[in-house]
Design an enzyme around this catalytic site. Structure first.
Site, PDB file in Angstrom:
ATOM      1  N   SER A 151      42.496 -23.077 -66.904  1.00  0.00           N
ATOM      2  CA  SER A 151      41.183 -22.588 -66.482  1.00  0.00           C
ATOM      3  C   SER A 151      40.640 -23.322 -65.260  1.00  0.00           C
ATOM      4  CB  SER A 151      40.165 -22.699 -67.624  1.00  0.00           C
ATOM      5  OG  SER A 151      39.755 -24.032 -67.797  1.00  0.00           O
ATOM      6  N   LYS A 189      35.471 -29.032 -67.571  1.00  0.00           N
ATOM      7  CA  LYS A 189      34.827 -27.929 -66.855  1.00  0.00           C
ATOM      8  C   LYS A 189      33.897 -28.454 -65.768  1.00  0.00           C
ATOM      9  CE  LYS A 189      36.380 -24.314 -69.132  1.00  0.00           C
ATOM     10  NZ  LYS A 189      37.468 -25.053 -69.761  1.00  0.00           N
TER      11      LYS A 189
END
Length: 230
Positions: A151, A189
């Site tokens: 991701s 993230k």
């Protein structure tokens, strides 16, 4: 300045080396300092090493050198003792290129971090990795994590890479952080704060941004370096 736990650990190492000639094991350190896991000991040792009080000898178990002591702990006649001597390197062959020493530190790899759907938080050390000192940011404690998932590929972070994390509990918008979600899931993230909400953004359009109330997200550290896996 050292924290109380750092002082306690340094005094424990000093006392055992003066008495027995070897430092205590990680299990003995954990029990003496009343910590729940050895990961806390790894972080304390790393902090003492970064502040110049101890030095670990690479590739040797329980090999610690006390370099200096705080004024409050110094005793008359104290001399640092080294456990496990490192043999002198052999002379290089004639015509060999000179070797330039690079300052490096060993960081604990705390396990795997998800660059994808959050996974269960990991607090146990799986192994250690040598990291160039120039990669470390500031004077705080650092640790490493192995990336699992894709991701964050558009941020240059691939599956299998090792990320170097500076331990901290705050972040600026745009920082790539290790975030602990609802006290049990950890993920890597990009951090965005929007009012009372926290957005954890992926760097891959295949993944949606996840938004949580700010009380459900705890910043565990900020990305400061990357070791590529080929």
């Amino acid at each position: 300045m050292l924290t109380r736990k750092q002082l306690e650990l340094l005094d424990l190492i000093r006392t055992r080396m003066e008495a027995d000639g070897i430092p205590p094991s990680f299990d003995e350190m954990k029990e003496a300092l009343d910590l729940k896991s050895k990961s806390g000991i790894h972080r304390l040792i790393t902090a003492l090493e970064e502040r110049g009080f101890i030095r670990r000898l690479a590739h040797r178990a329980r090999a610690i050198e006390i370099v200096k002591l705080p004024e409050a702990m110094e005793r008359p006649g104290f001399r640092p003792r080294v456990v496990a001597e490192t043999p002198a390197p052999p002379a290089p062959p004639r015509g060999a290129m000179p070797v330039v020493p690079v300052h490096a530190l060993e960081l604990p790899v705390m396990g795997r971090i998800a660059a994808g759907v959050p996974i269960e938080a990991i607090s146990e050390v799986s192994h250690h990795v040598a990291v160039p000192g120039s990669m470390l940011s500031g004077q705080g404690a650092h640790y490493a994590l192995e990336v699992r998932g894709d991701s964050m590929i558009e941020a240059g972070i691939n599956d299998g890479d090792i990320v170097v994390i500076r331990e901290q509990n705050t972040a600026e918008n745009g920082d790539i952080v290790v975030a602990l979600v609802e006290d049990h899931e950890a993920t890597l993230k990009r951090f965005r704060r929007k009012g009372g909400m926290i957005a954890l953004e992926a760097a891959n359009p295949a993944y949606e941004t996840r938004v949580y109330p700010d009380h459900l997200v705890q910043v565990q550290g900020r990305l400061v370096g990357l070791i590529r896996s080929y």
